[in-house]
Design a protein around this motif. Structure first.
Motif, PDB file in Angstrom:
ATOM      1  N   ASN A  77      -0.986   8.985  13.362  1.00 31.84           N
ATOM      2  CA  ASN A  77      -0.823   9.108  11.918  1.00 31.84           C
ATOM      3  C   ASN A  77       0.350  10.043  11.663  1.00 31.84           C
ATOM      4  O   ASN A  77       0.376  11.155  12.186  1.00 31.84           O
ATOM      5  CB  ASN A  77      -2.096   9.660  11.275  1.00 31.84           C
ATOM      6  CG  ASN A  77      -1.982   9.659   9.770  1.00 31.84           C
ATOM      7  OD1 ASN A  77      -1.495  10.610   9.193  1.00 31.84           O
ATOM      8  ND2 ASN A  77      -2.400   8.584   9.146  1.00 31.84           N
ATOM      9  N   VAL A  78       1.320   9.563  10.888  1.00 29.84           N
ATOM     10  CA  VAL A  78       2.501  10.367  10.568  1.00 29.84           C
ATOM     11  C   VAL A  78       2.778  10.227   9.075  1.00 29.84           C
ATOM     12  O   VAL A  78       2.792   9.112   8.537  1.00 29.84           O
ATOM     13  CB  VAL A  78       3.739   9.902  11.381  1.00 29.84           C
ATOM     14  CG1 VAL A  78       4.980  10.687  10.968  1.00 29.84           C
ATOM     15  CG2 VAL A  78       3.486  10.044  12.872  1.00 29.84           C
ATOM     16  N   THR A  79       2.984  11.367   8.419  1.00 31.20           N
ATOM     17  CA  THR A  79       3.335  11.374   6.999  1.00 31.20           C
ATOM     18  C   THR A  79       4.735  11.956   6.862  1.00 31.20           C
ATOM     19  O   THR A  79       5.025  13.020   7.401  1.00 31.20           O
ATOM     20  CB  THR A  79       2.334  12.220   6.177  1.00 31.20           C
ATOM     21  OG1 THR A  79       1.019  11.694   6.387  1.00 31.20           O
ATOM     22  CG2 THR A  79       2.667  12.179   4.695  1.00 31.20           C
ATOM     23  N   ILE A  80       5.590  11.215   6.128  1.00 30.27           N
ATOM     24  CA  ILE A  80       6.992  11.594   5.973  1.00 30.27           C
ATOM     25  C   ILE A  80       7.336  11.687   4.491  1.00 30.27           C
ATOM     26  O   ILE A  80       6.941  10.820   3.701  1.00 30.27           O
ATOM     27  CB  ILE A  80       7.899  10.527   6.631  1.00 30.27           C
ATOM     28  CG1 ILE A  80       7.510  10.394   8.081  1.00 30.27           C
ATOM     29  CG2 ILE A  80       9.358  10.816   6.389  1.00 30.27           C
ATOM     30  CD1 ILE A  80       8.545  10.127   9.063  1.00 30.27           C
ATOM     31  N   LYS A  81       8.078  12.713   4.132  1.00 28.87           N
ATOM     32  CA  LYS A  81       8.560  12.842   2.753  1.00 28.87           C
ATOM     33  C   LYS A  81       9.685  11.825   2.558  1.00 28.87           C
ATOM     34  O   LYS A  81      10.601  11.743   3.380  1.00 28.87           O
ATOM     35  CB  LYS A  81       9.077  14.260   2.519  1.00 28.87           C
ATOM     36  CG  LYS A  81       9.380  14.552   1.075  1.00 28.87           C
ATOM     37  CD  LYS A  81       9.583  16.050   0.901  1.00 28.87           C
ATOM     38  CE  LYS A  81      10.019  16.401  -0.485  1.00 28.87           C
ATOM     39  NZ  LYS A  81       9.075  16.186  -1.524  1.00 28.87           N
ATOM     40  N   VAL A  82       9.564  11.008   1.502  1.00 29.44           N
ATOM     41  CA  VAL A  82      10.574   9.987   1.211  1.00 29.44           C
ATOM     42  C   VAL A  82      11.191  10.283  -0.155  1.00 29.44           C
ATOM     43  O   VAL A  82      10.622  11.010  -0.959  1.00 29.44           O
ATOM     44  CB  VAL A  82       9.972   8.554   1.259  1.00 29.44           C
ATOM     45  CG1 VAL A  82       9.547   8.205   2.678  1.00 29.44           C
ATOM     46  CG2 VAL A  82       8.817   8.392   0.298  1.00 29.44           C
ATOM     47  N   PRO A  83      12.375   9.711  -0.424  1.00 21.77           N
ATOM     48  CA  PRO A  83      13.101  10.071  -1.642  1.00 21.77           C
ATOM     49  C   PRO A  83      12.415   9.677  -2.958  1.00 21.77           C
ATOM     50  O   PRO A  83      12.492  10.400  -3.941  1.00 21.77           O
ATOM     51  CB  PRO A  83      14.437   9.354  -1.522  1.00 21.77           C
ATOM     52  CG  PRO A  83      14.437   8.620  -0.246  1.00 21.77           C
ATOM     53  CD  PRO A  83      13.131   8.827   0.428  1.00 21.77           C
ATOM     54  N   ASP A  84      11.754   8.504  -2.960  1.00 17.89           N
ATOM     55  CA  ASP A  84      11.182   8.038  -4.221  1.00 17.89           C
ATOM     56  C   ASP A  84      10.214   6.882  -3.984  1.00 17.89           C
ATOM     57  O   ASP A  84       9.971   6.489  -2.851  1.00 17.89           O
ATOM     58  CB  ASP A  84      12.283   7.615  -5.205  1.00 17.89           C
ATOM     59  CG  ASP A  84      13.220   6.558  -4.630  1.00 17.89           C
ATOM     60  OD1 ASP A  84      12.759   5.666  -3.891  1.00 17.89           O
ATOM     61  OD2 ASP A  84      14.431   6.627  -4.923  1.00 17.89           O
ATOM     62  N   ALA A  85       9.705   6.330  -5.083  1.00 17.79           N
ATOM     63  CA  ALA A  85       8.712   5.261  -5.032  1.00 17.79           C
ATOM     64  C   ALA A  85       9.241   3.982  -4.395  1.00 17.79           C
ATOM     65  O   ALA A  85       8.480   3.190  -3.849  1.00 17.79           O
ATOM     66  CB  ALA A  85       8.217   4.955  -6.445  1.00 17.79           C
ATOM     67  N   LYS A  86      10.532   3.775  -4.441  1.00 16.29           N
ATOM     68  CA  LYS A  86      11.112   2.537  -3.910  1.00 16.29           C
ATOM     69  C   LYS A  86      11.373   2.603  -2.407  1.00 16.29           C
ATOM     70  O   LYS A  86      11.916   1.664  -1.827  1.00 16.29           O
ATOM     71  CB  LYS A  86      12.384   2.201  -4.672  1.00 16.29           C
ATOM     72  CG  LYS A  86      12.080   1.908  -6.133  1.00 16.29           C
ATOM     73  CD  LYS A  86      13.216   1.207  -6.803  1.00 16.29           C
ATOM     74  CE  LYS A  86      12.893   1.082  -8.272  1.00 16.29           C
ATOM     75  NZ  LYS A  86      12.614  -0.216  -8.698  1.00 16.29           N
ATOM     76  N   ALA A  87      10.963   3.682  -1.764  1.00 17.02           N
ATOM     77  CA  ALA A  87      11.144   3.815  -0.313  1.00 17.02           C
ATOM     78  C   ALA A  87      10.452   2.680   0.429  1.00 17.02           C
ATOM     79  O   ALA A  87      10.856   2.315   1.540  1.00 17.02           O
ATOM     80  CB  ALA A  87      10.622   5.164   0.163  1.00 17.02           C
ATOM     81  N   TYR A  88       9.417   2.098  -0.173  1.00 18.34           N
ATOM     82  CA  TYR A  88       8.705   1.005   0.499  1.00 18.34           C
ATOM     83  C   TYR A  88       9.647  -0.153   0.828  1.00 18.34           C
ATOM     84  O   TYR A  88       9.450  -0.853   1.820  1.00 18.34           O
ATOM     85  CB  TYR A  88       7.505   0.528  -0.330  1.00 18.34           C
ATOM     86  CG  TYR A  88       7.859  -0.304  -1.530  1.00 18.34           C
ATOM     87  CD1 TYR A  88       7.970  -1.684  -1.425  1.00 18.34           C
ATOM     88  CD2 TYR A  88       8.084   0.278  -2.775  1.00 18.34           C
ATOM     89  CE1 TYR A  88       8.306  -2.456  -2.519  1.00 18.34           C
ATOM     90  CE2 TYR A  88       8.408  -0.488  -3.879  1.00 18.34           C
ATOM     91  CZ  TYR A  88       8.526  -1.853  -3.748  1.00 18.34           C
ATOM     92  OH  TYR A  88       8.859  -2.616  -4.824  1.00 18.34           O
TER      93      TYR A  88
END
Length: 156
Positions: A77-88
């Motif tokens: 399990n890894v959680t990463i900070k992403v720039p915004d909602a569209k990172a998906y």
């Protein structure tokens, strides 16, 4: 059946990691060691050293990383900070480019979403969500793909 196995192990691992600290009178590491027989890597804010290289991760600061289990039953399990909602969108492209099938289902009203991906080796559940004042994060739960064992055939 394959999809339920794909989701069952990461969900069980996440529930365990989330509930264990609440146990009164026990240190988290002691509980984890006793339950898993020591087969755990709480990487903290780094990707576990044995995280599968075949699974691409979004670029960003690692908020949390862990691996539970061993052998074919190992879950990461890894959680990463992403720039915004569209990172998906970038995450889906990265996984597709790495040979994974799947995609994100319906996105929330503010973006983000949940996606399931798999290849012959791994199943990946990715949730992109708003972490409040901490911004947006992508949480990856990765397990090995189910092994299909051949069904014995009987000879008449």
């Amino acid at each position: 059946m394959r999809r339920s196995r794909l989701l069952a192990l990461p969900v069980a691992a996440l529930l365990f990691v989330g509930v264990a600290p609440a146990l009164a009178g026990c240190s988290f590491q002691t509980v984890v060691k006793n339950v898993t027989g020591g087969n755990v890597d709480l990487g903290g804010n780094k990707v576990p050293s044995d995280f599968p290289k075949a699974v691409p991760l979004a670029k960003g600061a690692v908020v949390f990383g862990a691996g539970v289990g061993s052998g074919h039953g190992k879950v990461w399990n890894v959680t990463i900070k992403v720039p915004d909602a569209k990172a998906y969108q970038d995450i889906a492209k990265q996984l597709a480019d790495a040979g994974f099938d799947g995609g994100f289902g319906a996105q929330g009203p503010d973006g983000g979403g949940t996606g399931t991906f798999s290849n012959s080796e791994f199943g990946v559940l990715v949730v992109v969500s708003d972490a409040g004042s901490n911004g947006w994060v992508a949480n990856y739960s990765v397990s090995r793909a189910a092994v299909d064992t051949p069904t014995p055939t009987s000879t008449p």
